[in-house]
Motif scaffolding. Structure first.
Motif, PDB file in Angstrom:
ATOM      1  N   ASP A 264       2.093  -7.549  -4.585  1.00 41.14           N
ATOM      2  CA  ASP A 264       1.677  -6.606  -5.630  1.00 41.14           C
ATOM      3  C   ASP A 264       0.283  -6.061  -5.330  1.00 41.14           C
ATOM      4  N   ALA A 265      -0.620  -6.945  -4.901  1.00 42.12           N
ATOM      5  CA  ALA A 265      -1.987  -6.517  -4.613  1.00 42.12           C
ATOM      6  C   ALA A 265      -2.026  -5.542  -3.436  1.00 42.12           C
ATOM      7  N   ALA A 266      -1.186  -5.791  -2.416  1.00 41.68           N
ATOM      8  CA  ALA A 266      -1.161  -4.914  -1.243  1.00 41.68           C
ATOM      9  C   ALA A 266      -0.652  -3.525  -1.583  1.00 41.68           C
ATOM     10  N   ASN A 267       0.256  -3.448  -2.566  1.00 42.97           N
ATOM     11  CA  ASN A 267       0.827  -2.156  -2.958  1.00 42.97           C
ATOM     12  C   ASN A 267      -0.012  -1.431  -4.010  1.00 42.97           C
ATOM     13  N   ASP A 268      -0.819  -2.192  -4.732  1.00 44.82           N
ATOM     14  CA  ASP A 268      -1.590  -1.608  -5.832  1.00 44.82           C
ATOM     15  C   ASP A 268      -3.033  -1.368  -5.371  1.00 44.82           C
ATOM     16  N   ILE A 269      -3.210  -0.343  -4.530  1.00 44.60           N
ATOM     17  CA  ILE A 269      -4.525  -0.032  -3.975  1.00 44.60           C
ATOM     18  C   ILE A 269      -4.650   1.487  -3.854  1.00 44.60           C
ATOM     19  N   SER A 270      -5.802   1.994  -4.147  1.00 39.45           N
ATOM     20  CA  SER A 270      -5.995   3.447  -4.101  1.00 39.45           C
ATOM     21  C   SER A 270      -5.955   3.949  -2.662  1.00 39.45           C
ATOM     22  N   PRO A 271      -5.466   5.186  -2.446  1.00 43.54           N
ATOM     23  CA  PRO A 271      -5.431   5.753  -1.084  1.00 43.54           C
ATOM     24  C   PRO A 271      -6.816   5.793  -0.444  1.00 43.54           C
TER      25      PRO A 271
END
Length: 286
Positions: A264-271
């Protein structure tokens, strides 16, 4: 072997394999988990023997070194001793030190060092008869027979550890040791440490017998049933196997949550931040 027990052991083996397939926790998370388990063991194992400290008070003493207001000093000393003995047990398990009378004596020495009536009693085989509470008709091993009984236990263990399922070996060792009851004090706490040493050496998690009234009664009843006229150990073996299965499930739940949280943390990151991190990784690799 009993069909139900065989099914439980198969379930435990499968869960152990499943646990090993997960990505390990970080070093910091492992350290915290091990600390939590150690505190749980010190609290629960002492409480089974009548120590009045609750889990929070136990944690407070071990975390801060501060004593708790209006609690017996003996309870505090038992907490410090069992904590030291637990840490020694984990060292022995990690280094796969072979079982010996020295290890058994040393664990009991540490468990009772600050609370023995006489320091010379710690790690010393008893010289008087003792028996389970309310069972004067069923004394533990006679003092004259303790030395050969412990020697025989070590001899049995050296063979059984390689031949039995690790959980059965750990449970049977606990039962056989308590039936001998070689020391004046600390036999139960020493037995649970030795049982967990065996489980840990085989790659199973530490289990903590719970001290609430119902769980403690089930534990004591299973032990008593196995000691009656060299009676069957089946009930006690099932009890310890079920504790192991429950702990394996909790450990797997923790590992699964860790993997999901990382995903979840790896996918929930700003561009923007992802671009910066990718650039940093590129610079470090060049």
């Amino acid at each position: 072997m009993d069909t139900e027990l065989n099914q439980l052991l198969e379930q435990a083996s499968q869960l152990k394999t499943k646990m090993a397939a997960y990505r390990p926790l970080s070093e910091a998370a492992v350290a915290q988990l091990e600390k939590n388990i150690r505190i749980e063991h010190v609290w629960s194992s002492n409480a089974i023997e009548g120590n009045t400290l609750n889990r929070y008070e136990t944690a407070s003493i071990l975390d801060t070194g501060m004593t708790i207001h209006n609690v017996p000093i003996k309870d505090v000393l038992e907490t410090l001793d069992l904590n030291a003995a637990y840490e020694y047990m984990t060292t022995l398990a990690t280094e796969h030190i072979p079982l010996s009378t020295t290890i058994i004596r040393d664990l009991n020495r540490i468990v009772t060092l600050k609370t023995a009536n006489d320091v010379s009693e710690a790690g010393t085989y008893r010289t008087i008869d003792v028996w389970p509470y309310g069972s004067e008709h069923r004394p533990y091993t006679s003092p004259l027979d303790i030395q050969p009984a412990v020697d025989a236990l070590i001899s049995w263990a050296n063979q059984a550890q390689a031949m039995q399922h690790p959980i059965i070996y750990a449970a049977d060792f606990h039962q056989r040791f308590v039936t001998i009851h070689p020391f004046l004090d600390g036999n139960g706490r020493t037995a649970r440490l030795l049982m967990n040493m065996a489980l840990t050496q085989a790659g199973y998690p530490v289990i903590n017998v719970q001290p609430d009234k119902a769980a403690r009664q089930a534990y004591m009843t299973a032990l008593e049933a196995s000691q009656e006229a060299q009676g069957p150990r089946l009930v006690f073996e099932k009890l310890i196997t079920n504790y192991t299965i429950a702990e394996l499930k909790r450990r797997i739940q923790t590992l699964a949550l860790n993997e999901q949280n990382q995903k979840d943390a790896a996918n929930d990151i700003s561009p923007k931040l992802r671009k910066l991190l990718d650039q940093n990784n590129s610079d470090q690799s060049s």
